[in-house]
Motif scaffolding. Structure first.
Motif, PDB file in Angstrom:
ATOM      1  N   GLY A 110       0.403  -6.460  -7.611  1.00 19.51           N
ATOM      2  CA  GLY A 110       0.318  -5.105  -7.103  1.00 19.51           C
ATOM      3  C   GLY A 110       0.347  -5.110  -5.590  1.00 19.51           C
ATOM      4  O   GLY A 110       1.367  -4.821  -4.962  1.00 19.51           O
ATOM      5  N   LEU A 111      -0.766  -5.506  -4.969  1.00 14.62           N
ATOM      6  CA  LEU A 111      -0.883  -5.451  -3.511  1.00 14.62           C
ATOM      7  C   LEU A 111       0.042  -6.464  -2.830  1.00 14.62           C
ATOM      8  O   LEU A 111       0.785  -6.111  -1.909  1.00 14.62           O
ATOM      9  CB  LEU A 111      -2.339  -5.703  -3.107  1.00 14.62           C
ATOM     10  CG  LEU A 111      -2.732  -5.181  -1.725  1.00 14.62           C
ATOM     11  CD1 LEU A 111      -2.765  -3.659  -1.729  1.00 14.62           C
ATOM     12  CD2 LEU A 111      -4.091  -5.723  -1.310  1.00 14.62           C
ATOM     13  N   GLY A 143       0.366  -3.734   4.392  1.00 19.89           N
ATOM     14  CA  GLY A 143       1.249  -4.880   4.207  1.00 19.89           C
ATOM     15  C   GLY A 143       0.438  -6.141   3.954  1.00 19.89           C
ATOM     16  O   GLY A 143      -0.594  -6.107   3.277  1.00 19.89           O
ATOM     17  N   PHE A 144       0.870  -7.261   4.547  1.00 19.26           N
ATOM     18  CA  PHE A 144       0.201  -8.532   4.306  1.00 19.26           C
ATOM     19  C   PHE A 144      -1.234  -8.528   4.823  1.00 19.26           C
ATOM     20  O   PHE A 144      -2.093  -9.232   4.291  1.00 19.26           O
ATOM     21  CB  PHE A 144       0.976  -9.675   4.947  1.00 19.26           C
ATOM     22  CG  PHE A 144       1.943 -10.321   4.003  1.00 19.26           C
ATOM     23  CD1 PHE A 144       1.503 -11.123   2.969  1.00 19.26           C
ATOM     24  CD2 PHE A 144       3.298 -10.094   4.130  1.00 19.26           C
ATOM     25  CE1 PHE A 144       2.392 -11.709   2.087  1.00 19.26           C
ATOM     26  CE2 PHE A 144       4.197 -10.673   3.259  1.00 19.26           C
ATOM     27  CZ  PHE A 144       3.741 -11.483   2.224  1.00 19.26           C
ATOM     28  N   GLY A 145      -1.492  -7.762   5.871  1.00 20.65           N
ATOM     29  CA  GLY A 145      -2.861  -7.685   6.384  1.00 20.65           C
ATOM     30  C   GLY A 145      -3.823  -7.180   5.334  1.00 20.65           C
ATOM     31  O   GLY A 145      -4.950  -7.670   5.211  1.00 20.65           O
ATOM     32  N   ALA A 146      -3.375  -6.200   4.540  1.00 21.34           N
ATOM     33  CA  ALA A 146      -4.217  -5.661   3.473  1.00 21.34           C
ATOM     34  C   ALA A 146      -4.476  -6.719   2.409  1.00 21.34           C
ATOM     35  O   ALA A 146      -5.610  -6.871   1.930  1.00 21.34           O
ATOM     36  CB  ALA A 146      -3.547  -4.442   2.851  1.00 21.34           C
ATOM     37  N   ALA A 185      -8.674  -3.444  -3.128  1.00 23.27           N
ATOM     38  CA  ALA A 185      -7.226  -3.216  -3.114  1.00 23.27           C
ATOM     39  C   ALA A 185      -6.896  -1.763  -3.467  1.00 23.27           C
ATOM     40  O   ALA A 185      -6.041  -1.131  -2.831  1.00 23.27           O
ATOM     41  CB  ALA A 185      -6.547  -4.169  -4.090  1.00 23.27           C
ATOM     42  N   LEU A 186      -7.569  -1.225  -4.477  1.00 20.84           N
ATOM     43  CA  LEU A 186      -7.331   0.171  -4.856  1.00 20.84           C
ATOM     44  C   LEU A 186      -7.713   1.125  -3.722  1.00 20.84           C
ATOM     45  O   LEU A 186      -7.004   2.106  -3.463  1.00 20.84           O
ATOM     46  CB  LEU A 186      -8.131   0.502  -6.116  1.00 20.84           C
ATOM     47  CG  LEU A 186      -7.721  -0.223  -7.403  1.00 20.84           C
ATOM     48  CD1 LEU A 186      -8.652   0.159  -8.546  1.00 20.84           C
ATOM     49  CD2 LEU A 186      -6.280   0.071  -7.775  1.00 20.84           C
TER      50      LEU A 186
END
Length: 272
Positions: free
Chosen positions: A185-186, A41-44, A92-93
């Motif tokens: 994307g993320l 989620g937002f943490g990522a 991110a990937l």
């Protein structure tokens, strides 16, 4: 399949209606279940942004060695421009692999000619908006303040043909892919996952938030309003198609003319 009495083909509906009520016949094809939702989620997204800023700071300190930005060699300008965004996109990937179903599923990243066409349309719209926006913004803040950070770095800096082409290809093709993976994307996927009461935020909230964050994340306060104008058509391509390819193509089309201008300037074809 044919009717046992007449030998006429039986329609798919009739065939389905005549199937046993307790389920499909052994070996019959069934629709594959939807993949589970991703666990990031937002943490990522915040982690990826931290990687982006930390890499930019580290590379900046490493290559500057007390030099002013205008005196940096071309190789260092290329590294400083490309490395942070590429590393952040790769992070991110990796997150989608570790905490989800991979980028194709979680980021809705797939090839579709219809998405390409939508991206081209919104990209052309973005070019028109960008051209008008740059003209108005230059009149408001002055030509020097309206220049992007990358343009300022390569101004009056002759490049070899190979270096200029690398910069052009990055700004036109690779950079937009990396930025779209991060923001539409993320960040988009993290926003869609949020809930407000019993309702999910949804795609419209993802569009609005990713557009705003994209503009602010460039860390060019004077150009934030202009970047918002640029970002809206790109985000609309993502909103309309529901997939990432549309916004990637729109972003690449929007970046083509600015990247070409930097290429011609770096080669000394046109004056800075």
């Amino acid at each position: 399949m044919t009717s046992p009495n007449s030998g006429e083909p039986v329609s798919g509906v009739e065939s389905a209606a005549s199937a046993p009520a307790d389920g499909p016949e052994p070996g019959a094809g069934a629709e594959a279940p939807a993949p589970p939702g991703h666990r990031w989620g937002f943490g990522a997204f915040l982690l990826v942004e931290a990687v982006l800023l930390a890499t930019a700071t580290f590379v900046g300190v490493l290559i500057s060695r007390g030099q002013t930005p205008g005196s940096l060699p071309v190789r260092d300008v290329l590294i400083g421009t490309m490395a942070p965004t590429v590393i952040a996109a790769l992070t991110a990937l990796a997150i989608t692999r570790i905490r989800g179903n991979g980028p194709l599923t979680d980021l809705r990243l797939s090839w579709n000619w219809a998405d390409v066409k939508v991206g081209l349309r919104f990209g052309v719209l973005g070019l028109v908006c960008t051209t008008v926006g740059v003209f108005v913004w230059t009149k408001v803040v002055g030509e020097q303040n309206a220049t992007s950070a990358i343009s300022a770095l390569v101004a009056n800096k002759p490049m070899s043909v190979s270096a200029a082409v690398v910069m052009f290809l990055y700004l036109w093709l690779l950079g937009p892919i990396c930025e779209e993976i991060i923001y539409r994307g993320l960040l988009w996927g993290a926003t869609e996952r949020l809930e407000w009461g019993q309702e999910k935020w949804g795609r419209l909230a993802a569009f609005l938030l990713s557009t705003a964050v994209f503009a602010m994340s460039h860390l060019e306060p004077l150009r934030t309003t202009l970047l918002l104008v640029i970002a809206v058509p790109i985000g609309l391509a993502r909103l309309v198609t529901g997939r990432l390819l549309g916004s990637i193509v729109a972003h690449q089309v929007n970046n083509f003319l600015p990247a070409l201008a930097i290429l011609l300037t770096a080669l000394g074809v046109v004056a800075a």
